[in-house]
Every structure is written in structure tokens, then in C-alpha cells.
Design a protein around this motif. Sequence first.
Motif, mmCIF file in Angstrom:
data_model
loop_
_atom_site.group_PDB
_atom_site.id
_atom_site.type_symbol
_atom_site.label_atom_id
_atom_site.label_comp_id
_atom_site.label_asym_id
_atom_site.label_seq_id
_atom_site.Cartn_x
_atom_site.Cartn_y
_atom_site.Cartn_z
ATOM 1 N N UNK A 179 0.826 -1.205 0.000
ATOM 2 C CA UNK A 179 0.000 0.000 0.000
ATOM 3 C C UNK A 179 0.862 1.257 0.000
ATOM 4 N N UNK A 180 1.888 1.298 0.860
ATOM 5 C CA UNK A 180 2.771 2.461 0.884
ATOM 6 C C UNK A 180 3.496 2.624 -0.443
ATOM 7 N N UNK A 181 3.958 1.518 -1.007
ATOM 8 C CA UNK A 181 4.656 1.569 -2.290
ATOM 9 C C UNK A 181 3.737 2.118 -3.372
ATOM 10 N N UNK A 182 2.481 1.693 -3.372
ATOM 11 C CA UNK A 182 1.521 2.169 -4.372
ATOM 12 C C UNK A 182 1.260 3.662 -4.241
ATOM 13 N N UNK A 183 1.446 4.180 -3.027
ATOM 14 C CA UNK A 183 1.257 5.611 -2.798
ATOM 15 C C UNK A 183 2.539 6.401 -3.018
ATOM 16 N N UNK A 184 3.589 5.730 -3.501
ATOM 17 C CA UNK A 184 4.841 6.416 -3.801
ATOM 18 C C UNK A 184 5.726 6.669 -2.608
ATOM 19 N N UNK A 185 5.468 5.977 -1.494
ATOM 20 C CA UNK A 185 6.300 6.132 -0.296
ATOM 21 C C UNK A 185 7.323 5.000 -0.304
ATOM 22 N N UNK A 186 8.540 5.316 -0.710
ATOM 23 C CA UNK A 186 9.556 4.297 -0.941
ATOM 24 C C UNK A 186 10.428 4.070 0.282
ATOM 25 N N UNK A 187 11.084 2.907 0.309
ATOM 26 C CA UNK A 187 12.049 2.626 1.368
ATOM 27 C C UNK A 187 13.279 3.505 1.208
ATOM 28 N N UNK A 188 13.935 3.756 2.316
ATOM 29 C CA UNK A 188 15.163 4.540 2.313
ATOM 30 C C UNK A 188 16.359 3.598 2.419
ATOM 31 N N UNK A 189 17.314 3.749 1.532
ATOM 32 C CA UNK A 189 18.492 2.882 1.530
ATOM 33 C C UNK A 189 19.542 3.298 2.553
ATOM 34 N N UNK A 190 19.343 4.473 3.183
ATOM 35 C CA UNK A 190 20.330 4.959 4.151
ATOM 36 C C UNK A 190 19.989 4.557 5.572
ATOM 37 N N UNK A 191 19.064 3.621 5.747
ATOM 38 C CA UNK A 191 18.681 3.156 7.066
ATOM 39 C C UNK A 191 19.073 1.686 7.231
ATOM 40 N N UNK A 192 19.376 1.267 8.452
ATOM 41 C CA UNK A 192 19.791 -0.121 8.668
ATOM 42 C C UNK A 192 18.688 -1.111 8.288
ATOM 43 N N UNK A 193 19.136 -2.299 7.889
ATOM 44 C CA UNK A 193 18.208 -3.388 7.612
ATOM 45 C C UNK A 193 18.711 -4.635 8.326
ATOM 46 N N UNK A 194 17.839 -5.285 9.042
ATOM 47 C CA UNK A 194 18.203 -6.514 9.730
ATOM 48 C C UNK A 194 17.537 -7.710 9.085
ATOM 49 N N UNK A 195 18.056 -8.872 9.386
ATOM 50 C CA UNK A 195 17.466 -10.131 8.953
ATOM 51 C C UNK A 195 17.507 -11.076 10.136
ATOM 52 N N UNK A 196 16.441 -11.824 10.336
ATOM 53 C CA UNK A 196 16.399 -12.794 11.431
ATOM 54 C C UNK A 196 15.826 -14.109 10.926
ATOM 55 N N UNK A 197 16.350 -15.214 11.454
ATOM 56 C CA UNK A 197 15.788 -16.530 11.198
ATOM 57 C C UNK A 197 15.571 -17.215 12.544
ATOM 58 N N UNK A 198 14.563 -18.070 12.594
ATOM 59 C CA UNK A 198 14.292 -18.740 13.866
ATOM 60 C C UNK A 198 13.553 -20.052 13.621
ATOM 61 N N UNK A 199 13.622 -20.895 14.649
ATOM 62 C CA UNK A 199 12.833 -22.112 14.694
ATOM 63 C C UNK A 199 12.505 -22.400 16.158
ATOM 64 N N UNK A 200 11.861 -23.519 16.415
ATOM 65 C CA UNK A 200 11.504 -23.909 17.782
ATOM 66 C C UNK A 200 12.092 -25.283 18.099
ATOM 67 N N UNK A 201 12.481 -25.453 19.356
ATOM 68 C CA UNK A 201 12.947 -26.744 19.843
ATOM 69 C C UNK A 201 12.208 -27.090 21.128
#
Length: 431
Positions: A179-201
Motif C-alpha cells: 500500500x505504501x509503495x503504491x502511494x509512492x512512499x519508498x524505502x530509504x536505503x540509508x537506514x539499517x536493515x536486519x534479517x532474522x531466522x528462527x525455529x523452535x525446539x
Amino acid sequence: MATNHPDDADVVVVGAGPAGATAAHYLASVGLDVVVLDKARFPRDKICGDGLTPRAVAELVRAGVSIDESDGWIRNVGLRVVGGGHRIEIPWPELSSYPSYGLARSRMSFDHLLVEHARTSGATILEGMSVTEPVLDERTGRIAGVTARVLDADGRRTGEERTFRAPVVMAADGVSSRLATSMGIAKRNDRPMGVAVRTYFESPRHDDAWMESHLELWDGRPGESNLMPGYGWIFALGDGTVNVGLGSVSSSAAATKVDYKDLFQRWMANVPAEWGFTEESQRGPVRGAALPMAFNRSPLYDRGLMLLGDAGGMVSPFNGEGIAYAMQAARVASDTVAQALTRPTDSARERALQRYAQVMKDDIGGYYRLGTYFVKLIENPHIMHLCTKYGLPRPLLMKFVMKLLSDGYEPRGGDLMDRVIAGLTRMVPAA
């Protein structure tokens, strides 16, 4: 804000995660007609560490959500930090603003709880609705609603489309935020981006009173120069299982280029046997998600559209926490809308709606900006190793770091550490 079509609601909320469901609760609680659309059917899984900081607990209390342990929560008393050859336990700080404990609960259960809480408050929650695009007012260019495809119980398109109109739309539709993308509100490349992975035991550690964080990840014995990027966690859920995962953050989108599932398997291959994390005890696959940080999409309000939670990049660069800020944004946005809709003119309503972005930036923009500097410092695993090796043995320093990393400080008043952190957040330009 005038329209030639009748409105279906006062507010349409896209997404029924913590941000969307909490907003729906607050809006309905003040008598507004709110419709929430989500493509999933609840309960549904969501990639997360499942741990809530005291700041998030405070938001649950404000929203009137039961946090009693008999309702499926497990409390934790602080953070156990492992790294640099050290292992220390740091209690959550005693503050007037936040409780001195955190909570944990699987997102499958947690998000469903918030959705039902919103329903009980009077919100209309429509599941199996995949929002495709905004409906725009041809005269003003403002958003006037959304169009959604109806999905069946298996998530397949039925061929039916529906339109929902409202003078205000909240985008709580996650990191991609169509929805934001369709309204022309784009992500900023100058901000940090994280990635996480998880599971359960399944694990004997399922009722551990401490949230455990590993600031170093080794794919062999420490000291063999095989330190991997990222940090790991073990969060007890109290139901026989633990949430185990790893994450990493980069000052740019480069973090998404690393094979984190491979890193997770290499880490698990060398964890202590007493953890009991084996293929036989694993429950569910290793799944990953992006963590948009530090308001990485802006403006947070534009032409009738408000961005909440991950849609607005409301994840802390310090610790990957997003739920507390998603719920805070929902509270602030809902109050802003309630005030705005009482104004007698379009221009007055618009001025009131613009307040949302400013309030959010005034409150956490400086903290997020500090976090971007922190990311640039520690994104190199060898720098992290030096910090943990020489920093963890110093209790006073670690108490300060704990307050900073967990956003667990008094924003006004408090002790000397609180005042230093609050002063730093005011000195830097807001994110």
C-alpha cells in the motif's frame, strides 16, 4: 477529504498484526467504525523472536490486554548475555515508566490474542482479504480507501474483489507494504536493515527465567578464527519449547545478501549438547524475515495514509525490537485520528493528522538515530568480539548498555544513566 462515495468506515486498517490489531482496538474503543483487512486467517505464524521487552509489556497494559501467566504468558526477569568468554545476567531495570519484567509468547498465539481483543472492542476484522491497491480521490489525490481480492480458506483467489472506503487508511501491512509503495512512499536505503531466522525446539530450558542473547556466533570452538556475523538468542516460551534464532544487521540492505539459514545450521552444529537442540527436538522449519529499521520508509503520514509498525520501518537498530513501537504507533495514530475526525473542516483535519509523524519522531527518532550509529560500529563481528571481551566484565558499563539497547530508560528524570541516554537522544538529529 470530501468524497462522492459513501464511506464504509471511519478508518480502514490494512494488516492485523500487532500494529493493525492494536490500532483497531483503540479506534473501536472510542466509538469509531473501523474495518481491518488481512490476507491471512488467524491464528497464523509470524517470524519473530517471540520475546517482549518491558516497553512492549507497558503497551499491552495500556491496551487492556491480560498479561496474567495463567493466560499463556511466561515472564522473564532480564537478559543473560554470552560472549567474549563471559556469561552475565542483567536484570531488567527498575523504572517508573516500564515494569521490571518482560514476557514471551509465540506470535501464532500473540497475534491471534490481539485480533480477538480488537474484535471484542468492536472492530470489524475481515480475514482472507488481500489488499491490492489504494483507491484515490481523483480531485485531491488523497487515499479514499482500498481494493482487496477475496481469498478462500486455502489462500487462493476466489475472483471476487471488494472496495472499502474511508477518509483515513492505516498501512500496517509489513515490511513490503504494497500500500505504501503504491502511494509512492519508498524505502530509504540509508537506514539499517536486519534479517532474522528462527525455529523452535522442545527443550528442558523452556521455563528459563532469563532471555538469553549470544553476541558471538561460532561455527567451531571459539578462538579458531571462525567467528560468524550476527547474534543469537534463546527465548523460553514456558510451553515445553524455546524460540531459537539468529539475526544480523547492516547499515545498508547488504544484510539481506547473507545466507542466514546456513549460518543457523552451522551455529546449531556446535552448540553445547546440554541445550538439547537436535533434529529430533526441532519443531518446525527455520524461517526468516527482514527487519526494517529506524523509520526506513517515510513520510509516516501522507495524503490520508498512516504507516504503522514494519510498514514504517519501526524496528529498533539496537535490538531488533519491533512490537513495542508498532503498538505505540497504533496508540498514537488512533488518538490522532480520533482527534482529527472531530475537526469541522478538511484543512483542520489534515493539520491534526500530520501530527502523527511528528509525535513518533519526537519520541523515538533520536533513539533510532543513535541506533544507526551503533550499527555502523558493531556490524563487523570482530569489533563485536572486542566489545564483548572487554565490555561484558564491567558491571556498570553493562548496566548502561542494557538500558540503551533495550530502550529501558526513563525518558524524563531517572538516574544519571537515564539522563545521559535521554540527553544523547535529544542531541542527535531524529531519524
